[in-house]
Write a protein that holds these residues in place. Sequence first.
Motif, PDB file in Angstrom:
ATOM      1  N   ALA A  66       0.830  -1.211   0.000  1.00  0.00           N
ATOM      2  CA  ALA A  66       0.000   0.000   0.000  1.00  0.00           C
ATOM      3  C   ALA A  66       0.860   1.255   0.000  1.00  0.00           C
ATOM      4  N   ARG A  67       1.927   1.251   0.775  1.00  0.00           N
ATOM      5  CA  ARG A  67       2.756   2.465   0.875  1.00  0.00           C
ATOM      6  C   ARG A  67       3.617   2.680  -0.367  1.00  0.00           C
ATOM      7  N   THR A 124       3.094   1.810  -3.421  1.00  0.00           N
ATOM      8  CA  THR A 124       2.308   2.231  -4.595  1.00  0.00           C
ATOM      9  C   THR A 124       1.695   3.618  -4.418  1.00  0.00           C
ATOM     10  N   GLU A 125       1.974   4.277  -3.286  1.00  0.00           N
ATOM     11  CA  GLU A 125       1.579   5.692  -3.185  1.00  0.00           C
ATOM     12  C   GLU A 125       2.328   6.508  -4.236  1.00  0.00           C
ATOM     13  N   ASN A 126       3.504   6.005  -4.622  1.00  0.00           N
ATOM     14  CA  ASN A 126       4.246   6.627  -5.726  1.00  0.00           C
ATOM     15  C   ASN A 126       3.765   5.974  -7.022  1.00  0.00           C
ATOM     16  N   PRO A 127       3.037   6.707  -7.866  1.00  0.00           N
ATOM     17  CA  PRO A 127       2.431   6.065  -9.044  1.00  0.00           C
ATOM     18  C   PRO A 127       3.456   5.542 -10.038  1.00  0.00           C
ATOM     19  N   ARG A 128       4.723   5.949  -9.877  1.00  0.00           N
ATOM     20  CA  ARG A 128       5.744   5.452 -10.813  1.00  0.00           C
ATOM     21  C   ARG A 128       6.182   4.029 -10.489  1.00  0.00           C
ATOM     22  N   HIS A 129       5.923   3.564  -9.254  1.00  0.00           N
ATOM     23  CA  HIS A 129       6.383   2.231  -8.858  1.00  0.00           C
ATOM     24  C   HIS A 129       5.302   1.184  -9.105  1.00  0.00           C
ATOM     25  N   THR A 130       5.634   0.144  -9.853  1.00  0.00           N
ATOM     26  CA  THR A 130       4.682  -0.957 -10.022  1.00  0.00           C
ATOM     27  C   THR A 130       5.011  -2.052  -9.011  1.00  0.00           C
ATOM     28  N   VAL A 131       3.971  -2.650  -8.447  1.00  0.00           N
ATOM     29  CA  VAL A 131       4.147  -3.648  -7.381  1.00  0.00           C
ATOM     30  C   VAL A 131       3.254  -4.850  -7.646  1.00  0.00           C
ATOM     31  N   LEU A 132       3.830  -6.032  -7.473  1.00  0.00           N
ATOM     32  CA  LEU A 132       3.017  -7.253  -7.410  1.00  0.00           C
ATOM     33  C   LEU A 132       3.140  -7.804  -5.998  1.00  0.00           C
ATOM     34  N   LEU A 133       1.996  -8.044  -5.357  1.00  0.00           N
ATOM     35  CA  LEU A 133       1.969  -8.661  -4.030  1.00  0.00           C
ATOM     36  C   LEU A 133       1.486 -10.097  -4.200  1.00  0.00           C
ATOM     37  N   ILE A 134       2.299 -11.051  -3.727  1.00  0.00           N
ATOM     38  CA  ILE A 134       1.964 -12.476  -3.882  1.00  0.00           C
ATOM     39  C   ILE A 134       1.558 -13.037  -2.525  1.00  0.00           C
ATOM     40  N   GLU A 135       0.327 -13.507  -2.402  1.00  0.00           N
ATOM     41  CA  GLU A 135      -0.152 -14.073  -1.128  1.00  0.00           C
ATOM     42  C   GLU A 135      -0.624 -15.508  -1.351  1.00  0.00           C
ATOM     43  N   LEU A 185       3.807  -3.527  12.635  1.00  0.00           N
ATOM     44  CA  LEU A 185       3.204  -2.383  11.923  1.00  0.00           C
ATOM     45  C   LEU A 185       4.228  -1.256  11.792  1.00  0.00           C
ATOM     46  N   ALA A 186       4.912  -0.950  12.892  1.00  0.00           N
ATOM     47  CA  ALA A 186       5.876   0.162  12.874  1.00  0.00           C
ATOM     48  C   ALA A 186       7.079  -0.179  11.994  1.00  0.00           C
ATOM     49  N   PHE A 187       7.564  -1.431  12.080  1.00  0.00           N
ATOM     50  CA  PHE A 187       8.698  -1.831  11.237  1.00  0.00           C
ATOM     51  C   PHE A 187       8.320  -1.724   9.758  1.00  0.00           C
ATOM     52  N   ALA A 188       7.095  -2.118   9.418  1.00  0.00           N
ATOM     53  CA  ALA A 188       6.689  -2.078   8.010  1.00  0.00           C
ATOM     54  C   ALA A 188       6.530  -0.636   7.535  1.00  0.00           C
ATOM     55  N   GLU A 189       5.957   0.214   8.386  1.00  0.00           N
ATOM     56  CA  GLU A 189       5.817   1.620   7.983  1.00  0.00           C
ATOM     57  C   GLU A 189       7.196   2.235   7.736  1.00  0.00           C
ATOM     58  N   ARG A 190       8.150   1.941   8.626  1.00  0.00           N
ATOM     59  CA  ARG A 190       9.496   2.489   8.380  1.00  0.00           C
ATOM     60  C   ARG A 190      10.144   1.782   7.189  1.00  0.00           C
ATOM     61  N   ALA A 218       8.780   0.721   4.543  1.00  0.00           N
ATOM     62  CA  ALA A 218       8.275   1.316   3.300  1.00  0.00           C
ATOM     63  C   ALA A 218       8.982   2.641   3.027  1.00  0.00           C
ATOM     64  N   ASP A 219       9.229   3.414   4.081  1.00  0.00           N
ATOM     65  CA  ASP A 219       9.953   4.681   3.885  1.00  0.00           C
ATOM     66  C   ASP A 219      11.389   4.425   3.433  1.00  0.00           C
ATOM     67  N   LEU A 220      12.002   3.351   3.945  1.00  0.00           N
ATOM     68  CA  LEU A 220      13.373   3.031   3.525  1.00  0.00           C
ATOM     69  C   LEU A 220      13.399   2.674   2.037  1.00  0.00           C
ATOM     70  N   VAL A 221      12.380   1.934   1.591  1.00  0.00           N
ATOM     71  CA  VAL A 221      12.303   1.579   0.168  1.00  0.00           C
ATOM     72  C   VAL A 221      12.095   2.838  -0.669  1.00  0.00           C
ATOM     73  N   LYS A 222      11.184   3.699  -0.209  1.00  0.00           N
ATOM     74  CA  LYS A 222      10.908   4.930  -0.972  1.00  0.00           C
ATOM     75  C   LYS A 222      12.159   5.803  -1.067  1.00  0.00           C
ATOM     76  N   ALA A 223      12.944   5.814   0.023  1.00  0.00           N
ATOM     77  CA  ALA A 223      14.161   6.634   0.006  1.00  0.00           C
ATOM     78  C   ALA A 223      15.192   6.036  -0.952  1.00  0.00           C
ATOM     79  N   ALA A 224      15.241   4.695  -1.020  1.00  0.00           N
ATOM     80  CA  ALA A 224      16.219   4.051  -1.903  1.00  0.00           C
ATOM     81  C   ALA A 224      15.824   4.166  -3.369  1.00  0.00           C
ATOM     82  N   TRP A 225      14.510   4.277  -3.631  1.00  0.00           N
ATOM     83  CA  TRP A 225      14.003   4.341  -5.019  1.00  0.00           C
ATOM     84  C   TRP A 225      13.074   5.538  -5.143  1.00  0.00           C
ATOM     85  N   PRO A 226      13.647   6.762  -5.153  1.00  0.00           N
ATOM     86  CA  PRO A 226      12.780   7.944  -5.122  1.00  0.00           C
ATOM     87  C   PRO A 226      11.928   8.076  -6.390  1.00  0.00           C
TER      88      PRO A 226
END
Length: 602
Positions: free
Chosen positions: A54-55, A57-68, A587-592, A594-602
């Motif tokens: 969810a976090r 894909t807030e950046n519309p440039r990033h495509t994501v596949l979630l496999i469950e 929850l907190a680890f995932a929220e952070r 996601a920010d680490l991923v966003k920072a690595a791939w702006p």
Amino acid sequence: MNTSRILNLLSAVALLSLLQVCSAGLLTDPAAVSNKKYDFVIVGGGTAGVIMAARITENPRHTVLLIESGASHENIPLPLRAPALGVRSGSNEPWTWNHTIVPQIGLENRTFTYQTGHILGGSSYVYGLYTRSTDQIYDKIAKVSGDNGWSWNSLVPYFNKAEGFILPGNGSEWSGSDFESSAHGTRGPFNTRLPIFPNDIDPFIAQLVATVPGFSKRHDISSGKALGVGVSQPSITKAGSASNVATGYLTPDVLARQNLDIITGARATKLTFKSSPSGPVANGVQFTPSPNANTTSVFANNEIILSAGAFNTPQLLQLSGIGSSTLLKSLKVPVILNSPQVGRNLRDHVTMPMQWLASVNTTLDRLQNATFVTEQTALWESTGAGILTASVANHLGFFRVNSSVFDAQTGDPSAGPDCAHYEFLFRDCWQSFTLPYPGQGSYVSMGMQVTSTSSIGTVTINTTNPFTSPLIDPQYFTSPTDIKIGIQGVRAARQAYGSPIFKDILVREFGPNPNATTDAEIEAMLRHSGTTLFHAVGTAQMAAFNSGVEKGVVNPDLTVKGVKGLRIVDASVIPVLPDAHTLAPVLAFAERGADLVKAAWP
Ligand SMILES: Cc1cc2nc3c(=O)[nH]c(=O)nc-3n(C[C@H](O)[C@H](O)[C@H](O)COP(=O)(O)OP(=O)(O)OC[C@H]3O[C@@H](n4cnc5c(N)ncnc54)[C@H](O)[C@@H]3O)c2cc1C
């Protein structure tokens, strides 16, 4: 052609290619994604995986596949929606992984089913008491990882970002002295609140904390300090349903994003790698809907993110060639990376439920009556009210033992002087994972769990079949320190419920063994009846950047040491066992994360 027309044309081409890569929505047909390339492929749509999807894909440039691997969150079964029904341990449900742990030498060689969530939303579905643990846990994680971003003060904004705390309304049995609103986030997707349904024991516990030394009141258990007895914070929505990350984060507008695909019923079986001058690079995931079906491949431009939980993440790493080379060679798995800490450092809470016979007939044991449940289900479905909104417990307690019980060599196992050695769940019903409800009567239970455990377990594959559970060996009660804490916890539970305050509601201690009074007898009881509280962490633990694979599996930015293109975000990276329940930390680890991923791939 002028510049703006060129830019418009380029954007149109980019948009078109994006639409060709993926169409948003919930998918089940592997052909819909076969051989496609996404920027990020996330394996495991559980607590952490859903947040990551969810976090990012807030950046519309990033495509994501979630496999469950499990089913989607549409048509959620009643026990996962109604807070009081929850998952009952021992009953193998289609929406849970029903792992069998190996015989536990510390538990008289017993084995039992260890369930985790097998549905889009993962283990966020099963049960639901929100606890953040003590600030010193995170400060220790910051210390061992060398990254202050994991300290309590740095993580509070991430706890708050995830949390949607609902203030108690008019008529609630709780007042401002039972919570601190500034300790909570109120706008996040994951709802928490104070209990809705009153318990028979609530007024007696209020007296206990007011009058009996050692059971002092904790204003808010989410404030970073939790010692004492506080009102619980169950994860229940405004409508009276159990919260889960799928409903909370995957709102219709998120599901409508063109850059997010989610495939359910898809079991990832292997990660694939390509070689590069700087070492192996994770570039793909193979998955299949069932053991006999064809395998489908998908690929990642940027990263594969592993969020399959504390058991399945190390399993998938090992199946893919990342793990102890000795283990991998013994199973003829080609070694991509010798990473000996994969599957080590399994930490968990061990619990000892104790039961008291109650003199009232209004406890939550009324839910043992099928006719009553049917009536209450109709009420709850139409109004969101009634006994089905009852939480696991309305009060929790966090306590320390006197440090003189620890021997000088091993010392105090807790992460700091404010951390709890053991916890109480004050339950208004029969609770036992080993003994069935006796068939009649009303009960009050004390779930006593050792929260600062020293026993260390393992998760290891013993076959290359991805559909066979790994060997899960938590090593419960193999540490003498855990037994010492457990004995103190049992004595303290008896001190609490044995207080004259409870004489109008409790008749006598009932089980599992009221006659166990000496240390040796209580130890025997712990080994005979102890079991898990389902809080496994640490099997792909984080360690400092400058430490090698001998120390940890992931770096402080959660990238996997020794390979490129692979990150892990779930309970398995948490290197220090929280001293309370583990959902909020994830929850907190995932929220952070996601920010680490966003920072690595702006
Ligand atoms: C029965 C139970 C009760 C709990 N009660 C509480 C509580 O009251 N309070 C609290 O704070 N914490 C509680 N917890 C703990 C908390 O829920 C977990 O710590 C947390 O949800 C773990 O999150 P995760 O993302 O690491 O794993 P999960 O949420 O388990 O997510 C892992 C996901 O990966 C999927 N997956 C696994 N393998 C594959 C594969 N090969 N391919 C594709 N998908 C895969 C799974 O199906 C799952 O959806 C409980 C846990 C359990 C199991």
